[in-house]
Design an enzyme around this catalytic site. Structure first.
Site, PDB file in Angstrom:
ATOM      1  CG  HIS A 134      -2.129  -0.846   1.072  1.00  0.00           C
ATOM      2  ND1 HIS A 134      -2.146  -2.163   1.479  1.00  0.00           N
ATOM      3  CD2 HIS A 134      -3.362  -0.602   0.534  1.00  0.00           C
ATOM      4  CE1 HIS A 134      -3.333  -2.686   1.205  1.00  0.00           C
ATOM      5  NE2 HIS A 134      -4.085  -1.770   0.637  1.00  0.00           N
ATOM      6  CE  LYS A 138      -3.938  -0.387   4.645  1.00  0.00           C
ATOM      7  NZ  LYS A 138      -5.277   0.160   4.856  1.00  0.00           N
TER       8      LYS A 138
END
Ligand code: NAD
Length: 246
Positions: A134, A138
């Site tokens: 990600h 995040k």
């Protein structure tokens, strides 16, 4: 094409709400009402066939109560509900059909299904490892979807008592049997990638989903909205919507 489905969008000013508005027409839907923070959630809902909620956890329970009173099916995308809010939402499922999913991506839900099927067929001769990638912003790791993939493996008999682990045996560096390895990579602006590896002695299976746009959640939510409009009262998942529960 059939008559467009008339929907209420709750949380329309947000990222998901805006995405839902932008693709409504191509998903054979018409936005009959839209609500956001500060608006009366029930206003305009009586013109709508289904309500779609991507807002804030504290709004969902009230919306579910209004939908139950007005007999409007509901699709819930919002996450992070308290136990009390969950109870209130579940109460509404006694009188209306509700699809409630933490991830509306059709591809990710298919990945859950294929992961469970693969672990069931291959059994514990194959070592599962899950890797997710990600963007650098995040905050949580591993992702909720990676944890759901681990749950899909744990739902099979051979892995029902497996232990999730992000490291290795301290002395040997090996992966002990009965562990599901979870690995989180962070960098750049990656929207979200998940790979399940099943390592055998002589081969390996890799199942990968790569997301490139949040539209995948919105198209899945519209698919759920079209489906839920003709269901009986109850609680449903994306697996039900996609016919993956048989
Ligand atoms: P966002 O912060 O961009 O938008 C949320 C919107 O809800 C904002 O416009 C906000 O003003 C509005 N809102 C806040 N309180 C409200 C209230 N009481 N009544 C009505 N509207 C209210 O967030 P987002 O990225 O659009 O995500 C929204 C929710 O959907 C989050 O809970 C997120 O975790 C979840 N989400 C779920 C999926 C899925 O597939 N299930 C995918 C993406 C996001």
């Amino acid at each position: 094409m059939s008559t467009p489905l008339t929907v209420l969008i709750c949380g329309y000013k947000g990222r998901m709400g805006q995405t839902l508005l932008s693709i409504a027409e191509s998903e054979n839907a018409r936005v009959g009402a839209q609500r956001d923070a500060g608006d009366a959630l029930g206003e305009g809902i009586d013109n709508c066939q289904v309500a779609i909620d991507f807002s804030f956890h504290s709004a969902t329970a009230e919306l579910a109560g209004i939908c139950a009173t007005q007999d409007i099916p509901l699709v819930i995308g919002t996450t992070g509900h308290t136990d009390e809010e969950r109870e209130q939402i579940l109460e509404a499922t006694k009188s209306i059909p509700v699809v409630w999913a933490g991830n509306y991506s059709v591809g990710v839900n298919l990945l859950f299904h294929l992961t469970e099927l693969s672990a069931r067929v291959l059994g514990d001769r194959y070592q599962p490892e899950i890797m997710e990638v990600h963007h650098k912003h995040k905050k949580d790791a591993p992702s909720g979807t990676a944890l759901n993939l681990a749950e899909a493996i744990e739902a099979t008999p051979d892995f029902s008592s497996a232990i999730r682990c992000s490291g290795r045996d301290g002395e040997t560096g090996a992966r002990p049997d009965g562990e599901i390895g979870l690995h989180a990579l962070r960098g750049g602006e990656v929207v979200g990638e998940h790979t399940v590896f099943l390592f055998g002695d002589h081969d390996r299976i890799e199942l990968t989903h790569r997301a490139s746009d949040r539209r995948i959640f919105a198209t899945g939510a519209y698919r759920a909205a079209h489906w839920v409009a003709s269901q009986k009262p109850g609680l449903y998942s994306m697996r039900d919507v996609l016919g993956l529960t048989q």
